[in-house]
Design a protein around this motif. Structure first.
Motif, PDB file in Angstrom:
ATOM      1  N   LEU A   1       0.821  -1.210   0.000  1.00  0.00           N
ATOM      2  CA  LEU A   1       0.000   0.000   0.000  1.00  0.00           C
ATOM      3  C   LEU A   1       0.857   1.262   0.000  1.00  0.00           C
ATOM      4  O   LEU A   1       0.708   2.123  -0.882  1.00  0.00           O
TER       5      LEU A   1
ATOM      6  N   GLU B   1      -6.313   3.370   3.447  1.00  0.00           N
ATOM      7  CA  GLU B   1      -7.283   2.468   2.827  1.00  0.00           C
ATOM      8  C   GLU B   1      -8.625   3.163   2.620  1.00  0.00           C
ATOM      9  O   GLU B   1      -9.272   2.989   1.577  1.00  0.00           O
TER      10      GLU B   1
ATOM     11  N   ILE C   1      -6.100  -3.332  -2.112  1.00  0.00           N
ATOM     12  CA  ILE C   1      -7.420  -3.023  -1.550  1.00  0.00           C
ATOM     13  C   ILE C   1      -8.472  -3.788  -2.343  1.00  0.00           C
ATOM     14  O   ILE C   1      -8.615  -3.592  -3.556  1.00  0.00           O
TER      15      ILE C   1
END
Length: 237
Positions: free
Chosen positions: A18, A196, A215
């Motif tokens: 991420l 997120e 995600i």
């Protein structure tokens, strides 16, 4: 204490995917800027990730050293305990006709608790009392147990005591490393949850980019079956 919904390895892997996925993609960086997540905060997320990795590595190292020190202590303690019990048995034999001295020798300083530190202290004091008593030394000599043998027994108790102290130090360092790891993980988790959520909205028209960041994206129009959503472990076949 950390509360993760996945394993530590998976958490770190997904966090890396991420934060670096965002850091290395100009388009994503521009999109999340609308949510006040600028370059400074991106660099912060990378720093928190790196610190978490380092903290986990340090925690694992300290935990390994703690386990090793415990193995060393237990090995020495087993040896000391065997020697001590052997000497106790023969001292009892030597004092069979002197109940008063025997009682004083064996009960003096006997610990009321089962703490290993109290036990080791008692064992050392027992040897010191025996070594200071010529009658006892003479009595056990008939069983080929010399003063030197008893001194070696005392040395083994001291060695066990030292090993226990080392283990206690390692346990403290391991706990400190675990606390620091938990603190680092909680800081990383906080910013990962922000990213997120932000990315889910900033990139809702770019599901492929969300997938790139790790995600999960449900297909458009997908809806969970109501029956499935209500299933519990008790009624699953």
């Amino acid at each position: 204490m950390i509360r993760l919904k996945k394993s530590i390895a998976a958490f770190l892997r997904d966090s890396k995917e991420l934060v670096y996925g965002i850091k290395d993609d100009p388009f994503i960086k521009e999109r999340i800027l609308d949510y006040n997540f600028d370059d400074t905060r991106i660099e912060e997320s990378v720093r928190l990730y790196e610190e978490a990795v380092k903290a986990e590595s340090e925690k694992s190292k300290e935990y390994g050293e703690q386990l090793e020190s415990r193995k060393i202590f237990e090995k020495i303690m087993d040896e000391a305990d065997y020697i001590f019990k052997k000497h106790v048995d023969f001292v009892r034999l030597a004092l069979r006709n002197d109940e008063e001295k025997s009682k004083k020798l064996f009960l003096s300083g006997k610990p009321k608790s089962k703490k290993i530190t109290d036990t080791l202290k008692y064992m050392k004091e027992f040897y010191n009392r025996v070594l200071a008593d010529e009658q006892v030394l003479s009595g056990v000599s008939r069983y080929a147990i010399t003063k030197e043998d008893l001194e070696k027994g005392l040395e083994k108790i001291v060695e066990a005591d030292t090993a226990k102290t080392t283990h206690n130090v390692e346990m403290g360092e391991s706990q400190d490393a675990t606390d620091q790891r938990d603190k680092s993980f909680n800081q990383l988790l906080f910013i990962i949850e922000e990213l997120e959520t932000i990315c889910a909205y900033a990139l809702e028209d770019r599901p492929q980019l969300l997938e790139k960041l790790g995600i999960t994206v449900l297909s458009e129009g997908y809806k969970r079956d109501k029956k499935d959503s209500k299933e519990t472990p008790d009624n699953q076949g």
